[in-house]
Write an enzyme that holds these catalytic residues in place. Structure first.
Site, PDB file in Angstrom:
ATOM      1  CG  ASP A  49     -15.839  19.713  13.896  1.00  0.00           C
ATOM      2  OD1 ASP A  49     -16.977  19.556  13.414  1.00  0.00           O
ATOM      3  OD2 ASP A  49     -14.872  20.132  13.221  1.00  0.00           O
ATOM      4  CB  SER A  50     -21.425  20.720  15.204  1.00  0.00           C
ATOM      5  OG  SER A  50     -21.790  19.449  15.697  1.00  0.00           O
ATOM      6  CD  GLU A 120     -15.282  19.560   8.143  1.00  0.00           C
ATOM      7  OE1 GLU A 120     -14.828  20.552   7.533  1.00  0.00           O
ATOM      8  OE2 GLU A 120     -16.052  19.656   9.117  1.00  0.00           O
ATOM      9  CD  GLU A 187     -22.533  20.356   7.029  1.00  0.00           C
ATOM     10  OE1 GLU A 187     -21.596  19.655   7.443  1.00  0.00           O
ATOM     11  OE2 GLU A 187     -23.002  21.334   7.652  1.00  0.00           O
TER      12      GLU A 187
END
Ligand code: KIV
Length: 269
Positions: A49-50, A120, A187
């Site tokens: 989704d970046s 996430e 991350e």
């Protein structure tokens, strides 16, 4: 008689079995053409989704809609043959309940034909991860710096700088692994914490700004190609495509203005 050569895609169990083995290679991709190139070398490709920030100029990933993920997911699946394709579930499509998450994950998988989804969150997402995996949806988890929660975290901040927080991150990793995630992205996490987690859990860890000891690595393609003006400091830039594109566009503009634009009878290659 023609012989059809069938290329088999990398499967979820194949990625899971790489724990402690040959490092897993992965990159993001959002389009059919770049995905076709990445496909030659990557074990899995993430339609992250970046893309909201990288391709659509958004300030964060929070505004990315489900339909956009599906559109880019379809393009990447169409452009590839070999890599496992993982599509991110965007903010607001899975947090509410396992049932909502299942409905949206199933939509992503049916419409894009991808092989897995990514969500996430650590311990708080464990119930949902179990619900999805028990119903046939492979899930990659994502802990540490989770951009969809950047408003709560107060920005894109490296996690684990304070050693007192390590136990929480370790508990997140254990929770998603116990719940059935086949791999987990770590991350923006301090190196020794990511290395510890990699040793503690039985599923592959995929690092991004985390540790060389992770079982695999992922980068945002546009970052490592030098296409973004700003890149996180941990990114090694392997190609300077931004300046190359600018130079090409400048030459093209000169040709057009100087009336040197190619005509039908001129052959350029
Ligand atoms: O959205 C994304 O591209 C990601 C990677 C940075 C792991 O989640």
């Amino acid at each position: 008689m023609s012989k059809q050569v069938q290329v088999r895609r990398t499967t979820v169990p194949q990625i899971a079995s790489r724990k402690g083995g040959e490092p897993i290679v992965s990159l993001t991709s959002y389009h059919a053409h770049t995905a076709a190139i990445v496909d030659k070398h990557a074990d899995f490709i993430l339609v992250g989704d970046s893309l909201g920030m990288v391709m659509h100029g958004m300030e964060s990933t929070v505004g990315v809609p489900l339909d956009l993920m599906i559109m880019h997911g379809k393009a990447v699946v169409r452009g590839t043959q070999k890599a496992l394709i993982v599509v991110d579930m965007p903010f607001g499509t899975y947090e509410e309940s396992p049932g909502v998450a299942f409905r949206n994950a199933a939509k992503i998988m049916k419409e894009t034909q991808c092989g897995a989804v990514k969500v996430e969150g650590g311990a708080r997402m464990a119930e949902t991860i179990r619900f999805l995996t028990e119903r046939g949806i492979p899930v990659m988890a994502h802990i540490g710096l989770t951009p969809q929660s950047s408003h709560v975290m107060g920005g894109f901040k490296t996690q684990g700088r304070d050693e007192d927080t390590w136990a929480l991150h370790e508990a997140d990793a254990k929770a998603v692994s116990d719940a059935g995630a086949f791999a987990v992205v770590l991350e923006g996490m301090v190196e020794p914490l990511a290395a510890r987690i990699t040793k503690q859990i039985p599923i592959p860890t995929i690092g991004i700004g985390a540790s060389v000891d992770c079982d695999g690595q992922i980068l945002v393609l546009e970052d490592m190609l030098g296409l973004n003006e700003w890149t996180p400091k941990f990114v090694k830039v392997y190609g300077q495509l931004g300046p190359m594109i600018e130079q090409a566009v400048e030459e093209y503009a000169k040709d057009v203005k100087g009336r040197k634009f190619p005509t039908e009878d001129e052959v350029y290659r």
